[in-house]
Structure formats: C-alpha cells, structure tokens
Design a protein around this motif. Structure first.
Motif, short mmCIF file in Angstrom:
data_model
loop_
_atom_site.label_atom_id
_atom_site.label_comp_id
_atom_site.label_asym_id
_atom_site.label_seq_id
_atom_site.Cartn_x
_atom_site.Cartn_y
_atom_site.Cartn_z
N GLN A 55 40.84 45.36 40.31
CA GLN A 55 41.37 46.73 40.45
C GLN A 55 42.45 47.01 39.43
O GLN A 55 42.51 48.11 38.86
CB GLN A 55 41.94 46.92 41.86
CG GLN A 55 40.90 47.16 42.93
CD GLN A 55 41.56 47.63 44.21
OE1 GLN A 55 42.04 48.76 44.31
NE2 GLN A 55 41.58 46.77 45.20
N PHE A 56 43.32 46.05 39.20
CA PHE A 56 44.41 46.24 38.24
C PHE A 56 43.84 46.45 36.83
O PHE A 56 44.29 47.35 36.11
CB PHE A 56 45.34 45.03 38.25
CG PHE A 56 46.41 45.08 37.20
CD1 PHE A 56 47.39 46.06 37.23
CD2 PHE A 56 46.43 44.16 36.16
CE1 PHE A 56 48.38 46.12 36.24
CE2 PHE A 56 47.41 44.20 35.18
CZ PHE A 56 48.38 45.19 35.21
N ILE A 57 42.85 45.65 36.45
CA ILE A 57 42.22 45.83 35.14
C ILE A 57 41.60 47.22 35.05
O ILE A 57 41.74 47.92 34.03
CB ILE A 57 41.14 44.75 34.92
CG1 ILE A 57 41.80 43.37 34.79
CG2 ILE A 57 40.32 45.05 33.66
CD1 ILE A 57 40.83 42.21 34.81
N GLY A 58 40.93 47.65 36.13
CA GLY A 58 40.35 48.98 36.16
C GLY A 58 41.39 50.08 36.00
O GLY A 58 41.16 51.06 35.29
N ALA A 59 42.55 49.90 36.64
CA ALA A 59 43.62 50.90 36.54
C ALA A 59 44.15 51.01 35.12
O ALA A 59 44.44 52.11 34.63
CB ALA A 59 44.75 50.55 37.51
#
Length: 228
Positions: free
Chosen positions: A178-182
């Motif tokens: 999720q962090f990478i996606g953000a």
C-alpha cells in the motif's frame, strides 16, 4: 478564499502517503514484536489516509465538468469507499486495543476489504482516461493499494483463526505494498495536475499564467490570485 480542486487532489495524495507510511511503520512494529506496539500509529495512519481520500473525492467532485465523465465518477466513488474503509480500520484497531479483540479485527477486516474495493474502482476509473503521462501510474498506484488492502484483510483472517505469526507477516507485506502504491499515486496526481495546468494555459487567450503551478510556484502570485 475558494480552494481549488487541484489543491485538494495534491493535498489528499500527500496525506495518503503520510498516513500509509505511519500505518506501515506501525504494522512493522507489530509484526516484529507480536504485541500491541505500533497500533497507535496504525490508528492514526488510517485516520490520516481517510482524510486524504476524502479530500481527493471532494477535489475530483469540484473538477467534475459533466456527469458523463465516467472515469471521474469511478474515481470519486472509489475515493469515498477508501475513506470509509480507512475509517473502519481505525475504529476496528481502536476497539481491538480496548479489549474487544474479535469484534475489532472483524471491523478492521471489513474496512480493508472496502478500501481494496475503493482503490480498484479508482484503478478502473484511471484506465478509462485518455492515454497520458499519468494514466499508467494512476492505474499502477491504485492497483497496488487495492492489492495491499486485500492482503491486509487476508492477514486479519489468519489472525482471527489464531495463526498470528502468518497473519502479521501478511499484514506487513500488505501495508508495504500500500505504501509503495501511495508513493506512485503521488507522482501520478502531480502529473495529472500539471496536465490540467497545461490545458488551462492553452485556453487562456490573454496569456496570463495559471495561478497555481507545482513546477514554478510563486507564493506572491498565489496570494494575489486568492484576493481577486
């Protein structure tokens, strides 16, 4: 002063990034200690993410020119779903910390599922956009967030079934995805806003520059525009 839709998009994206980072740090602490350490960060991180999602939904609504813009309708609906999902995550983890573990985890699981669905809607919306410099990044970023959210829901299911070690590991992987996606999404939305600026400049027949530029930001010019 009227807040522009573009401003809300950028602010929402950065809040999503900050909240996702806090959630990831909290999940990392929890995975390595197998305790409640880090849950405070998870609660705050998801709350910040929910606020960021809400700003994005409002920003896109302000920029919506026609109900026929199906891509934006999908994105707005998806952002509100993500906001609801992240809010449920915060509530669920709070309930868990206050002693009602099973109830809290169930709410957290539901929230992650809703968040994943919302990000999927945003990815679909991005796929309906015309080919551009930000389209692929928006699809990728939202897809990562969707995948990470669904993994977190799966991780919680493992925890409910008392497979805590495996559950915490899946939760950790999901939070990092999720962090990478953000981070990808921040880049995508920045490019999207720059694209809007370019279009606005082309429409400006008298040669005036766009009042809010993320490439060449002038605080004085922004204040001047705000008071006119």
């Amino acid at each position: 002063m009227t807040i522009r839709g573009e401003n809300l998009l950028i602010t929402g994206a950065w809040l999503l990034g900050v909240g996702s980072l806090m959630d990831t740090i909290g999940q990392t602490q929890q995975a390595f200690t197998h305790s409640d350490l880090g849950k405070d960060l998870i609660i705050k991180g998801n709350g910040i993410e929910a606020f960021g999602n809400s700003l994005q939904a409002i920003g896109r609504t302000k920029l919506l020119k026609s109900e026929k813009e199906l891509s934006q309708i999908y994105a707005i609906f998806g952002a509100w779903l993500e906001a609801a999902g992240n809010t449920s995550n915060s509530v669920g983890v709070s309930i868990d910390m206050n002693g009602a573990e099973e109830e809290g985890i169930n709410i957290d699981t539901l929230g992650s599922g809703v968040q994943g669905l919302g990000a999927a809607f945003e990815a679909i919306g991005a796929s309906l956009e015309e080919d551009s410099s930000y389209r692929t990044l928006a699809i990728t970023g939202n897809s990562f967030i969707s995948l990470g959210s669904f993994l977190e829901a799966i991780g919680n299911i493992y925890v409910i079934n008392e497979k805590n070690v495996m559950g915490d590991q899946i939760l950790l992987v999901g939070s990092w995805i999720q962090f990478i996606g953000a981070m990808i999404l921040i880049n995508a939305i920045t490019l999207e806003v720059e694209h809007m600026e370019h279009d606005e400049n082309k429409k400006n027949e008298n040669g005036d520059s766009y009042p809010y530029s993320y490439n060449n930001y002038s605080f004085t010019k922004y204040l001047s525009a705000a008071h006119t």
